[in-house]
Write an enzyme that holds these catalytic residues in place. Structure first.
Site, PDB file in Angstrom:
ATOM      1  N   GLU A  71       8.278 -20.604  26.750  1.00 32.49           N
ATOM      2  CA  GLU A  71       8.327 -21.736  27.651  1.00 32.49           C
ATOM      3  C   GLU A  71       8.210 -21.204  29.061  1.00 32.49           C
ATOM      4  OE1 GLU A  71      11.217 -25.041  25.861  1.00 32.49           O
ATOM      5  OE2 GLU A  71      11.970 -24.082  27.682  1.00 32.49           O
ATOM      6  N   GLU A 113      17.698 -33.331  26.000  1.00 27.57           N
ATOM      7  CA  GLU A 113      17.947 -32.406  27.110  1.00 27.57           C
ATOM      8  C   GLU A 113      16.668 -32.201  27.919  1.00 27.57           C
ATOM      9  OE1 GLU A 113      19.739 -28.820  25.536  1.00 27.57           O
ATOM     10  OE2 GLU A 113      21.680 -29.844  25.456  1.00 27.57           O
ATOM     11  N   ARG A 126      23.435 -34.858  17.211  1.00 28.86           N
ATOM     12  CA  ARG A 126      24.860 -34.812  16.855  1.00 28.86           C
ATOM     13  C   ARG A 126      25.667 -35.369  18.012  1.00 28.86           C
ATOM     14  NH1 ARG A 126      23.699 -29.427  18.820  1.00 28.86           N
ATOM     15  NH2 ARG A 126      24.700 -29.335  20.844  1.00 28.86           N
ATOM     16  N   VAL A 162      29.795 -31.889  22.696  1.00 28.21           N
ATOM     17  CA  VAL A 162      31.081 -31.528  23.293  1.00 28.21           C
ATOM     18  C   VAL A 162      31.369 -32.427  24.504  1.00 28.21           C
ATOM     19  CG1 VAL A 162      32.362 -29.688  24.456  1.00 28.21           C
ATOM     20  CG2 VAL A 162      30.844 -29.123  22.542  1.00 28.21           C
ATOM     21  N   ARG A 197      35.425 -27.569  30.633  1.00 28.67           N
ATOM     22  CA  ARG A 197      35.732 -26.972  29.332  1.00 28.67           C
ATOM     23  C   ARG A 197      36.761 -25.867  29.524  1.00 28.67           C
ATOM     24  NH1 ARG A 197      30.329 -26.516  25.603  1.00 28.67           N
ATOM     25  NH2 ARG A 197      29.264 -28.383  26.377  1.00 28.67           N
TER      26      ARG A 197
END
Lengths: 216, 456
Positions: free
Chosen positions: B200, B275, B292, B295, B338
């Site tokens: 990429e 994303e 999914r 977090v 986090r």
């Protein structure tokens, strides 16, 4: 019932008892003190004498075959929990609301029943269950997988087995996972019934260690 | 709706799913490894079942163990959380073969979005701009060199099966490419069992912005806004916020609307995240989709008031979404920190040990999602996430101020945590100005960043 035996036989018995108490028992007590076992038994003629350590004075018994830090130690109830920590739920409950442990079939038609699980997790998994003889040196064969337990032909009380011998299987989605004896010994009995759903590490078969049985 | 759900995960997300089950009035069984016997989700669960030893390959990553646990406890669905088996289409298929429902996209949808390269092509076809990249997987070194030349250095080498930044390398020259590609292949093979790589174009000073979507089985989909996850260390997110501080409202609306249109057209189902990398000119490039719950989902929950885990479960149960785009109203600003068991002063080495004291912060707009409790022993076998501190405010400065106060209130004794890096971030001018880029922490070094914060 009148005693059918004659006086001579009775007097021989009394002599035998005196000899046992005076000579053999002190010798056995001394022997028990030097051995790392909880119980000793000897047979002589028609007599059998068994000596057992008081509860708590014996060696560590009932330790699991699988390594279970923090759960295998006596007194683990306090381990890792500060006061005020939530009380763990200690059992996996029956998966079918209508089912009771007594009425579930083992052919799978009504689903497997569920026994209390895990050492220190079941409300009834106290020292009594781990060592029913109150001091015998015992071991437990545990479940290698989560699934349904089917005891094998050797999982019958009194069967002599060697370490590694199969005691049954836990069926995990149709794939049998072998339950093996952790020691050379004698099967005391199965802890959960055939067809019971069990979790990984659950206690399945109770064994007595061979060295004790041999009276070494 | 499901009757009983097996939660096949651990830590804070197991707890989060358990809470969603309770609000939906669905029974839940927590599946756990021997190392998590004393964990909070196990203690709070109505039912818990040990599925294997500490080694995740024999417990949380073992499809037979997880499915067998669901079968013997009478569950009708499995929630995989994030990580572990959450995006494994083979697992999802086996779950279905046992008459259970996988809570996430159906297996055929997971399969369609399984390859990152294929997904870029698919969504590119539905109007999402993608980063210039290699034409398919790299066949050999010669192909890699040719493609890198065509795209233009610097380029990023990425594993097709990867996730969480594992196995990626940025290279600036053909010589670097040749040596890095061998390392990447072997890392990808051991981490994911698949050594396919692609290239990429590397965008300097980019920001990571993602769009949360929810699409039901009937093709009705909404976006729930974006999140900016530019604060990263070695491609691992450590702080997320929404709305993205440097995008104009018009740019945000354009990004989110194009994202939801593309995934609905491509047949996506359930909650998911697209994303993007956003460059200095606010041009955006689609990089991957996460099939999914993530977090950082609480950031969006704080802004919209929508329970994303409950939404995920309802969609998997076949319910219609039940709300439209107009019902999704975003209010204020939210930041998620986090809290990890890792040592910022020691190259973020992960730690484990007993939590001697724990005090969660509180107050207006503060949410703490954590599985910690005093006396809990953090096992060394899994990831280092201890919890997530989320601060909401009517505007960004208020959210930041509340986050700072909450960090000061938070007590986690007995373990080294990354709290200091968060304190430094919330005090840094770069962050306060919304100028964080994905490579900033790595470029200046976390130690230098901490030292600079200590001086100011």
């Amino acid at each position: 019932m009148p005693d059918a035996r004659d006086a001579a036989a009775r007097s021989a018995d009394h002599a035998g008892i005196h000899r046992l108490v005076d000579a053999l028992v002190p010798a056995l007590i001394a022997k028990l003190g030097t051995l790392n076992v909880g119980e000793l038994e000897v047979r002589e003629g028609d007599w059998r004498i068994r000596l057992r350590r008081p509860a708590g004075a014996g060696p560590t018994y009932g330790r699991r075959a699988t390594d279970r830090p923090s759960r295998a130690h006596p007194g683990h109830e306090q381990h890792g929990h500060a006061p005020g920590a939530p009380e763990p739920h200690r059992t996996v409950r029956a998966s079918h609301a209508a089912g009771t442990p007594g009425d579930q079939s083992t052919n799978g038609s009504s689903g497997p029943s569920l026994a209390p699980v895990g050492p220190g997790r079941s409300g009834d998994a106290g020292p009594d269950r781990e060592a029913p003889e109150g001091g015998a040196l015992t071991r437990i064969a545990t479940s290698p997988a989560v699934g349904v337990f089917q005891p094998g032909p050797r999982a019958v009380g009194g069967t002599r087995v060697r370490a590694g011998d199969p005691l049954g299987v836990v069926d995990m989605l149709g794939v049998p996972q072998e339950v093996v004896s952790p020691v050379d010994g004698i099967v005391v009995g199965v802890i959960v019934d055939a067809g019971t759903a069990v979790e990984y590490g659950q206690e399945l078969v109770h064994l007595e260690i061979a060295t004790l049985v041999e009276g070494r | 709706m499901f009757r009983k759900i097996l939660i096949a995960n651990r830590g804070e997300i197991a707890l989060r799913i358990l809470r969603a089950c309770r609000t939906l009035d669905v029974e839940a069984v927590v599946a756990y490894s021997e190392a998590d016997r004393d964990s909070l989700p196990v203690q709070l669960a109505d039912e818990a079942i040990c599925i294997g030893p500490a080694d995740a390959r024999r417990s949380y990553l073992s499809a037979p163990a997880v499915i067998s646990a669901a079968v013997v406890t009478g569950c009708d669905a499995v929630h995989p959380g994030y990580g572990f088996l959450s995006e494994d289409e083979t697992f999802a298929e086996v779950v279905r073969a046992h008459d259970l429902t996988f809570i996430g996209p159906p297996p055929e949808v997971l399969d369609r979005f399984a390859s990152k390269e294929g997904t870029r092509r698919l969504l590119g076809g539905y109007g999402l701009p993608t980063i210039p990249g290699s034409d398919g997987m790299l066949r050999d070194d010669e192909h890699a060199l040719h493609e890198a030349e065509r795209i233009g250095y610097p380029v990023l080498i990425k594993p097709s099966a990867g996730g969480g930044g594992k196995g990626m390398r940025m290279v600036r020259t053909p010589r670097e490419l040749e040596s890095a590609i061998k390392v990447c292949r072997s890392e990808a093979r051991s981490a994911f069992g698949d050594d396919s790589l692609y290239l990429e174009k590397w965008l300097e000073d980019n920001r990571h912005v993602e769009v949360q979507v929810a699409v039901d089985r009937y093709g009705h989909g909404v976006h729930l806004g974006e999140r900016d996850c530019s604060v990263q260390r070695r491609h691992q997110k450590i702080l997320e916020e929404a709305p993205a501080p440097t995008l104009s409202p018009a740019a945000r609306a354009d990004l989110c609307e194009r994202a939801i249109r593309a995934v609905v057209a491509a047949g996506y189902e359930n909650v998911g995240t697209l994303e993007f990398l956003v460059d200095a000119r606010s041009d955006f490039y689609f990089i991957e989709i996460n099939c999914r719950i993530q977090v950082e989902h609480p950031v969006t929950e704080m802004l919209t008031g929508i329970d994303l885990v409950a939404t995920q479960i309802r969609i998997a149960a076949g319910e219609p979404l039940g709300f439209s785009q107009a019902d999704v109203q975003s209010r204020g600003h939210a930041i998620e920190l986090r809290i990890n068991a890792e040592d910022p002063a020691n190259d973020f080495r992960p730690g484990a040990g007993v939590v001697e004291a724990y005090q969660a912060p509180g107050g207006p707009g503060i949410r703490m999602d954590s599985h910690l409790y005093p006396g809990y022993e953090v096992p060394p076998y899994y990831d280092s996430l201890l919890g997530k501190l989320i601060a909401w405010g009517p505007d960004r400065p208020t959210a930041i101020a509340r986050g700072r106060a909450a960090l000061d209130e938070l007590v986690v004794d007995g373990l080294t945590t990354n709290v200091e890096i968060h304190k430094a971030l919330l005090a840094s001018e770069t962050f306060l100005d919304g100028r964080m880029t994905t490579n900033l922490l790595d470029r200046i070094g976390s130690a230098a960043f901490l030292a600079a914060a200590a001086r100011s």
